[in-house]
Design an enzyme around this catalytic site. Structure first.
Site, mmCIF file in Angstrom:
data_model
loop_
_atom_site.group_PDB
_atom_site.id
_atom_site.type_symbol
_atom_site.label_atom_id
_atom_site.label_comp_id
_atom_site.label_asym_id
_atom_site.label_seq_id
_atom_site.Cartn_x
_atom_site.Cartn_y
_atom_site.Cartn_z
ATOM 1 N N HIS A 18 0.841 -1.203 0.000
ATOM 2 C CA HIS A 18 0.000 0.000 0.000
ATOM 3 C C HIS A 18 0.881 1.260 0.000
ATOM 4 C CE1 HIS A 18 -2.904 -2.760 2.346
ATOM 5 N NE2 HIS A 18 -3.494 -2.533 1.182
ATOM 6 N N LYS A 42 -16.140 -7.901 6.046
ATOM 7 C CA LYS A 42 -14.852 -8.405 6.539
ATOM 8 C C LYS A 42 -14.836 -8.254 8.054
ATOM 9 C CE LYS A 42 -11.624 -7.770 2.669
ATOM 10 N NZ LYS A 42 -10.382 -7.123 2.194
ATOM 11 N N ARG A 90 -2.079 -5.987 -8.377
ATOM 12 C CA ARG A 90 -0.936 -6.815 -7.997
ATOM 13 C C ARG A 90 -0.627 -7.883 -9.032
ATOM 14 N NH1 ARG A 90 -3.246 -8.638 -2.513
ATOM 15 N NH2 ARG A 90 -5.072 -8.406 -3.822
ATOM 16 N N SER A 128 -2.836 -8.101 3.223
ATOM 17 C CA SER A 128 -2.894 -7.906 4.679
ATOM 18 C C SER A 128 -3.156 -9.238 5.374
ATOM 19 C CB SER A 128 -3.981 -6.889 5.026
ATOM 20 O OG SER A 128 -3.711 -5.667 4.383
HETATM 21 N N1 COA Z 1 -0.027 -4.231 -2.068
HETATM 22 C C1 COA Z 1 -0.266 -5.199 -1.200
HETATM 23 N N2 COA Z 1 -1.514 -5.634 -0.888
HETATM 24 C C2 COA Z 1 -2.537 -5.027 -1.498
HETATM 25 C C3 COA Z 1 -2.348 -4.002 -2.424
HETATM 26 C C4 COA Z 1 -1.026 -3.595 -2.697
HETATM 27 N N3 COA Z 1 -0.763 -2.631 -3.562
HETATM 28 N N4 COA Z 1 -3.552 -3.611 -2.868
HETATM 29 C C5 COA Z 1 -4.466 -4.373 -2.255
HETATM 30 N N5 COA Z 1 -3.845 -5.232 -1.429
HETATM 31 C C6 COA Z 1 -4.491 -6.266 -0.610
HETATM 32 C C7 COA Z 1 -5.038 -5.740 0.677
HETATM 33 O O1 COA Z 1 -4.100 -5.821 1.722
HETATM 34 C C8 COA Z 1 -6.238 -6.614 0.906
HETATM 35 O O2 COA Z 1 -5.838 -7.796 1.560
HETATM 36 P P1 COA Z 1 -6.861 -8.630 2.449
HETATM 37 O O3 COA Z 1 -8.010 -9.032 1.554
HETATM 38 O O4 COA Z 1 -6.028 -9.743 2.886
HETATM 39 O O5 COA Z 1 -7.304 -7.709 3.553
HETATM 40 C C9 COA Z 1 -6.691 -7.032 -0.477
HETATM 41 O O6 COA Z 1 -5.600 -6.752 -1.320
HETATM 42 C C10 COA Z 1 -7.909 -6.291 -0.914
HETATM 43 O O7 COA Z 1 -7.565 -4.938 -1.057
HETATM 44 P P2 COA Z 1 -8.339 -3.670 -0.531
HETATM 45 O O8 COA Z 1 -7.692 -2.540 -1.229
HETATM 46 O O9 COA Z 1 -8.377 -3.581 0.934
HETATM 47 O O10 COA Z 1 -9.707 -3.904 -1.168
HETATM 48 P P3 COA Z 1 -11.069 -4.366 -0.616
HETATM 49 O O11 COA Z 1 -11.513 -5.318 -1.640
HETATM 50 O O12 COA Z 1 -11.076 -4.770 0.798
HETATM 51 O O13 COA Z 1 -11.881 -2.997 -0.646
HETATM 52 C C11 COA Z 1 -12.970 -1.129 -1.740
HETATM 53 C C12 COA Z 1 -11.952 -2.256 -1.805
HETATM 54 C C13 COA Z 1 -12.872 -0.331 -0.473
HETATM 55 C C14 COA Z 1 -12.616 -0.243 -2.890
HETATM 56 C C15 COA Z 1 -14.366 -1.755 -1.943
HETATM 57 O O14 COA Z 1 -14.591 -2.774 -0.994
HETATM 58 C C16 COA Z 1 -15.472 -0.737 -1.825
HETATM 59 O O15 COA Z 1 -15.623 0.098 -2.661
HETATM 60 N N6 COA Z 1 -16.282 -0.809 -0.756
HETATM 61 C C17 COA Z 1 -17.399 0.077 -0.530
HETATM 62 C C18 COA Z 1 -18.717 -0.533 -0.985
HETATM 63 C C19 COA Z 1 -18.930 -0.273 -2.438
HETATM 64 O O16 COA Z 1 -18.946 0.826 -2.927
HETATM 65 N N7 COA Z 1 -19.150 -1.367 -3.158
HETATM 66 C C20 COA Z 1 -19.378 -1.350 -4.565
HETATM 67 C C21 COA Z 1 -18.053 -1.365 -5.271
HETATM 68 S S1 COA Z 1 -18.320 -1.740 -6.942
#
Ligand code: COA
Length: 158
Positions: A18, A42, A90, A128
């Protein structure tokens, strides 16, 4: 006009993957807001406040803000006048999900675009959850997260 962007995610906890995206995006945009999602799907290890504090302690750039939100990302973006969402890619496996999210967000918020950064290959396997798992079983996480995050993780998982 100053250019601002939004970097949403769970950040449970923030990793070097990140931080790499944050550094690169904050060098391109005048202002970058990290928005921690309060996601009921989550079960986070760290509370929103704890995640905010961890991020605050490891961010060096002056133009980075930290916030949190509940509900739809597009709603948060619209309410706060963001037109650009930053996401990291990634591996190919991220693409389908990110593509779907990006198109849905664009459909819901017409003026909102997503810009993707290719994650540094050093961190392309990182998540994560993996970091939490390695830490839980006593593995060395010093190449995945900064010292402050590592200490908090160890404390949490004691
Ligand atoms: N390097 C290392 N790890 C990374 C990374 C990077 N550059 N980018 C993402 N990751 C990992 C994260 O650590 C996370 O790991 P985990 O699943 O083990 O916790 C995983 O990839 C998912 O990444 P994250 O960026 O946390 O995405 P998410 O899928 O949890 O959330 C949102 C993404 C917030 C954009 C999405 O859930 C959201 O928009 N939520 C709001 C509700 C909404 O609007 N929904 C409709 C969307 S279409």
């Amino acid at each position: 006009m100053s250019k601002k962007a939004l970097y949403p995610g769970s950040f449970d906890p923030i990793t070097y993957g990140h931080l790499d995206i944050i550094k690169r995006a904050s060098e391109i945009f005048d202002e970058l807001t990290i928005a921690i999602v309060d996601n009921p799907d989550k079960s986070p290890l760290f509370s929103i406040e704890e995640r905010k504090e961890l991020i605050m302690n490891v961010i060096k750039a002056d133009n980075v803000r930290i916030d949190s939100f509940k509900g739809l990302l597009v709603q948060y973006a619209t309410d706060n006048a963001f037109q650009t969402i930053i996401r990291g890619l990634r591996a190919v496996s991220d693409f389908d999900y990110e593509f779907q999210m990006s198109l849905t967000n664009r459909q819901l918020g017409k003026n909102i675009d997503t810009i993707f950064f290719m994650t540094d290959e050093k961190y392309s396997y990182l998540s994560s959850s993996i970091v939490k798992q390695v830490c839980r079983y006593g593995g060395d996480i010093s190449s995945f997260v900064p010292e402050e995050v590592s200490l908090s993780l160890k404390e949490k998982l004691k």
